[in-house]
Design an enzyme around this catalytic site. Structure first.
Site, short mmCIF file in Angstrom:
data_model
loop_
_atom_site.label_atom_id
_atom_site.label_comp_id
_atom_site.label_asym_id
_atom_site.label_seq_id
_atom_site.Cartn_x
_atom_site.Cartn_y
_atom_site.Cartn_z
N GLU A 190 0.81 -1.22 0.00
CA GLU A 190 0.00 0.00 0.00
C GLU A 190 0.83 1.26 0.00
O GLU A 190 0.81 2.04 0.96
CB GLU A 190 -0.94 0.01 1.21
N GLU A 382 -5.27 -8.59 0.56
CA GLU A 382 -5.90 -8.35 1.87
C GLU A 382 -7.39 -8.14 1.69
O GLU A 382 -7.81 -7.48 0.75
CB GLU A 382 -5.35 -7.08 2.55
C1 GCO Z 1 -3.36 -1.61 5.67
C2 GCO Z 1 -2.35 -2.63 5.89
C3 GCO Z 1 -2.72 -3.58 6.99
C4 GCO Z 1 -3.87 -3.19 7.87
C5 GCO Z 1 -5.19 -3.63 7.31
C6 GCO Z 1 -6.37 -3.20 8.14
O1 GCO Z 1 -4.13 -1.71 4.75
O2 GCO Z 1 -3.44 -0.65 6.42
O3 GCO Z 1 -1.97 -3.31 4.78
O4 GCO Z 1 -1.52 -3.57 7.65
O5 GCO Z 1 -3.71 -3.68 9.14
O6 GCO Z 1 -5.36 -3.12 6.05
O7 GCO Z 1 -6.48 -1.82 8.20
#
Ligand code: GCO
Length: 487
Positions: A190, A382
């Site tokens: 990200e 994710e």
């Molecule tokens: C993000 C990260 C994760 C987070 C998940 C929940 O997107 O912030 O990749 O580390 O923990 O997405 O917010």
């Protein structure tokens, strides 16, 4: 009479009297090659912040700023995965995970961010990878999930163009060590989120608040770093590497399947009409197409940094897949002029503990739109939710909302696959409850409950359910069962 619980489309009608969903609607089939996984990140789970030569990252320092992180929580111990990794692999095995996405902590490998590698840091991931392979779990390694060595931050961090060299060197070290066994790599997690929340909004580490000129320079450096990292992986890998990054997929969902709404949502997802640094195309087009998008250039032009002409060649690298982190998305319809317009959610609409709306169609439209534009195989790197989980009086953790959330999203993903979208796998976020950045340990995203004071793990109902989903290759998604806890 029907009651809409996600959005007003035929697919989600529920009979208000019986509360039953017509089962035939949920016939989903995943290809045999589909990979079922779960994801974590180093700073969020490892702990052992000062062990075996690890030096502080920007997140260690950010946690020390009063009020920066909920209740002053830190990553010092986290899930203590650094010591409990064998137990965690045993849990993954129990769930039948086929793949595990984890990240490597740069400050363990090169504590100061540059220079000689720290053998103990490398050893940790070496053993972890061996353990995963012994358990028949395919490792998917992310090189950077936000824990930038603090020392590099002091040298300008992402605003210093040298970061591309630093990161390429770090990449080489890791890939030389692990690529005889690790084939799948994600460079950055990200980039948009750590860039914008950490450097413009100041709510993530390192807590800076920069304006457009610095932000555009920073983004350019991130893109350049990605390019150099991809080159370094290809040069150092001992096997044919498969490379992607995990993009925070800004998905727009058409409010209906009217072609006009579909076109409006897709257009919105891939255009820049305001000074929006989150825009998907600003991050992805340079990597995939070798240029910044024209509409964005027009808007950002007055603030654009000067950069050497061949930067774009370095940024433009062949990627093997696109990782998408997708949790939710707004509904979009075409207005009278055909332009995209937000459709507000009705009062009482379902929300997660973090107050994120539950919009399962993001896992249909996200992969579909990203695949249409960039023509790459997609992984959902994710997807998941924060839920109000606690240990019930029976000693178990009942989380029907997580089962329902995941089930709905996977059904939509299955639909995308049925419609021809090349989706290779799904990584649930997350394996364990963990350090949710500025929210500390308040938010629980895990399939596995972690009692933070003791480190004890308890498989939630959703973990058992996910295990059966994997075992049946998604066939059990059609069964409306929510409170299973078969041990
Ligand atoms: C993000 C990260 C994760 C987070 C998940 C929940 O997107 O912030 O990749 O580390 O923990 O997405 O917010």
């Amino acid at each position: 009479m029907t009651l809409y619980i996600t959005q007003p489309t035929e697919r989600h009608e529920i009979d208000e009297v019986t509360m039953q969903q017509p089962e035939k609607v949920y016939e989903v089939k995943f290809p045999d090659t589909f990979l079922w996984g779960a994801a974590t990140a180093s700073f969020q789970i490892e702990g052992a912040a000062k062990e075996d030569g690890r030096a502080p990252s920007v997140w260690d320092m950010f946690c020390r700023i009063p009020k920066a992180v909920y209740s002053g929580h830190t990553g010092d111990v986290a899930c203590d995965h650094y010591h409990r990794w064998k137990e965690d692999i045993a849990i993954m095995q129990q769930l039948g995970l086929q793949a595990y996405r984890f990240s490597i902590a740069w400050p363990r490998i090169q504590p100061e961010g540059t220079g000689k590698p720290n053998p103990k840091g490398l050893d940790f991931y070496d053993k972890l990878v061996d353990g995963l392979l012994a358990a028949n779990i395919v490792p998917y390694a992310t090189l950077f999930h936000w824990d930038l060595p603090y020392e590099l931050h002091c040298r300008g961090g992402w605003l210093n163009r040298d970061i591309a060299d630093w990161f390429a060197d770090y990449t080489r070290i890791v890939v030389e060590k692990l690529s005889d066994r690790v084939k799948y790599w994600m460079t950055l997690n990200e980039p948009g989120v750590f860039g914008i929340l950490g450097y413009r909004d100041g709510i993530h580490a390192p807590g800076e608040k920069y304006d457009y000129p610095e932000m555009l320079r920073l983004i350019h450096n991130i893109l350049l770093t990605n390019g150099r990292s991809v080159q370094a992986i290809r040069a150092a890998s001992k096997t044919v590497a498969q490379i992607g990054w995990a993009h925070a997929g800004g998905v727009r969902i058409p409010a209906t399947e009217d072609p006009k709404d579909i076109a409006a949502a897709s257009h919105y997802m891939f255009s820049i009409t305001s000074k929006d640094l989150w825009a998907n195309t600003w991050w992805l087009d340079p990597v995939m197409f070798g240029h910044y998008p024209q509409d964005g250039l027009k808007i950002f032009e007055p603030h654009m940094p000067a950069f050497p002409a061949d930067d774009m060649k370095t940024i433009h690298q062949k990627m093997d897949f696109l990782g998408c982190n997708i949790y939710h998305g707004p509904l979009i319809k075409a207005n009278d002029k055909g332009e995209p317009e937000h459709v507000p959610l009705p009062p009482g609409y379902p929300l997660t503990a973090l107050k994120w709306p539950v919009t399962p169609e993001c896992l249909y439209w996200g992969p579909r739109f990203f695949h249409d534009r960039y023509k790459l195989p997609i992984y959902i790197t994710e997807n998941g939710l924060s839920n109000q989980d606690w240990v019930a009086l029976d000693g178990k953790v009942h989380d029907p909302q997580r089962i329902d959330y995941t089930r709905r999203h996977l059904i939509e993903l299955g639909r995308a696959i049925a419609d021809g979208v090349d989706v290779q796998g799904y990584f649930h976020w997350s394996l364990l409850d963990n350090f949710e950045w500025a929210e500390g340990y308040k938010e629980r995203f895990g399939l596995v409950y972690v009692d933070f004071p003791s480190g004890k793990r308890i498989l939630k109902d959703s973990a058992y359910w996910y295990g059966r989903t994997i075992a049946s290759n998604g066939a059990n998604l059609r069964l409306p069962r929510y409170s299973e806890n078969e041990t």
